[in-house]
Design a protein around this motif. Sequence first.
Motif, short mmCIF file in Angstrom:
data_model
loop_
_atom_site.label_atom_id
_atom_site.label_comp_id
_atom_site.label_asym_id
_atom_site.label_seq_id
_atom_site.Cartn_x
_atom_site.Cartn_y
_atom_site.Cartn_z
N SER A 78 0.77 -1.19 0.06
CA SER A 78 -0.04 -0.11 -0.12
C SER A 78 0.85 1.23 -0.05
CB SER A 78 -0.91 -0.08 1.25
OG SER A 78 0.08 0.10 2.51
N GLY A 79 2.14 1.13 0.35
CA GLY A 79 3.01 2.28 0.38
C GLY A 79 3.35 2.72 1.72
N GLY A 80 2.57 2.10 2.60
CA GLY A 80 3.12 2.33 4.19
C GLY A 80 4.40 2.00 4.49
N ARG A 81 4.85 2.81 5.34
CA ARG A 81 6.27 2.73 5.86
C ARG A 81 6.50 1.71 6.99
NH1 ARG A 81 10.29 5.89 9.20
NH2 ARG A 81 12.41 5.94 7.94
N VAL A 82 7.34 0.84 7.01
CA VAL A 82 7.34 -0.12 7.93
C VAL A 82 8.75 -0.32 8.53
CG1 VAL A 82 7.42 -2.54 8.44
CG2 VAL A 82 5.90 -1.62 6.86
N GLU A 83 9.33 -0.43 9.66
CA GLU A 83 10.42 -0.63 10.46
C GLU A 83 10.63 -2.03 10.93
OE1 GLU A 83 12.81 0.80 14.35
OE2 GLU A 83 11.43 2.23 13.50
N PHE A 84 11.58 -2.52 10.76
CA PHE A 84 12.04 -3.93 10.83
C PHE A 84 13.32 -3.92 11.66
CE2 PHE A 84 13.97 -8.14 9.76
CZ PHE A 84 13.06 -8.97 10.59
N LEU A 85 13.30 -4.70 12.74
CA LEU A 85 14.50 -4.96 13.52
C LEU A 85 14.88 -6.68 13.52
CD1 LEU A 85 16.91 -3.93 15.31
CD2 LEU A 85 15.25 -4.10 17.24
N MET A 86 15.73 -6.86 13.09
CA MET A 86 15.96 -8.37 12.88
C MET A 86 16.58 -8.80 14.34
SD MET A 86 17.81 -10.91 10.32
CE MET A 86 19.42 -10.48 10.54
N LEU A 87 16.22 -9.80 15.10
CA LEU A 87 16.46 -10.17 16.28
C LEU A 87 17.32 -11.64 16.29
CD1 LEU A 87 13.31 -9.55 18.63
CD2 LEU A 87 15.16 -8.15 18.06
N SER A 88 16.98 -12.30 15.38
CA SER A 88 17.92 -13.69 15.10
C SER A 88 19.37 -13.16 14.97
CB SER A 88 17.44 -14.45 14.08
OG SER A 88 15.98 -14.88 14.48
N PRO A 89 20.31 -13.80 15.64
CA PRO A 89 21.75 -13.51 15.05
C PRO A 89 22.32 -13.97 13.78
CG PRO A 89 21.63 -14.54 17.39
CD PRO A 89 20.25 -14.57 17.11
N LEU A 90 22.97 -12.95 12.99
CA LEU A 90 23.26 -13.31 11.75
C LEU A 90 23.73 -14.69 11.49
CD1 LEU A 90 22.87 -11.83 8.74
CD2 LEU A 90 25.03 -11.09 9.26
N PRO A 91 24.84 -15.03 12.43
CA PRO A 91 25.82 -16.35 12.08
C PRO A 91 24.88 -17.43 12.20
CG PRO A 91 26.87 -14.61 13.42
CD PRO A 91 25.46 -14.15 13.20
#
Length: 362
Positions: A78-91
């Motif tokens: 729809s065009g709405g802005r979203v903020e995402f914070l990844m919590l899973s450790p990358l490795p």
Amino acid sequence: MPPDFALASYTYELPENQIAQHPADKRGASRLFVVNRASGRNTAAMFADLADYLPENALLVVNNSKVLPARIFGSRPSGGRVEFLMLSPLPLIEPQPAPAQGSGWQTAVVEGLLRMSKRVKPGGEVTFNDDFRLEVAEPGEFGKCVVRLFWRGDLKQHFLSQGHLPLPPYIKREDDAADKDRYQTVYAKEEQLGSVAAPTAGLHFTDDLRTRLAERGFRWAEVTLYVGYGTFSPVRCPDIREHSMHKEFIEITPEAAATIAAAKAEGRPVVTVGTTSTRVLEGAFAQTGKIAPFRGWTDIFIYPGFAFKVADHVITNFHLPESSLLMMISAFAGRERVLKAYAEALSKGFRVFSYGDSMLLL
């Protein structure tokens, strides 16, 4: 209820203007508040003079994890802005091919925090760029959810090129160019990239201080804890014993285990740098009953009454009222002693929290 178990016992007067919003002008220019449990004497010093206050022949144990710019902005269809914070450790993320998405696409299921104007629903999509998007799998409470990532190329590079450092909620500003350097320790390892918060007691160290410590005979060992966002979650239970602690992934290499075990066997003091390093050593010991190589999760909750098995002394920053970190430090040095030390340090103008000053508990 004994005061040590009452949440209300972990509050203190906190002048808001002493919550550090920026790091010291120069790395290593922060202050050090030395709390001597044996003498009962407290000393205001500079962190650069740490070697003058450490016990002789001490081994410093640090957390070498590196902070990922895990906060990233995208948009809904729809065009709405979203903020995402990844919590899973990358490795720990295990990519799988996603041929249904097209050639070269990969996918993985991770945990994260989503912030958007409308309620998160299963199947909802968020696009970050032409080669990186997510699909909501399981919405949870307080914005926490399980999502499926889809990407082409290197997942790490998507975050490095587009992500922001997830500064703590009490820092009331956006991250800037200076944070890319100052919100990492000088010894953070690229292969340990994956924390969503810095092991902040280590931010005070400089390469020069490390050299001087080595010249004075102090030894060094590195362990890993991928700091999760749960480190900022308040304890809400009036009886802290009922608190459900968040889990974090930790690693002790065979080399580090051998160095730490040798120090204990030889009677050399083990000084943990930060609550994260303390949690690694005590969390692993609680599961194995010894100092040994370890790789796995810990959800250990350390509060007064806990018997420390590895840490002899602790370097730490000043922690939030009613936080699990303040409870850990109170377990180590005594709640009343810690709160009196906080009051004295604050009266002397010490700055607190992630970018604030430091404390050495002897």
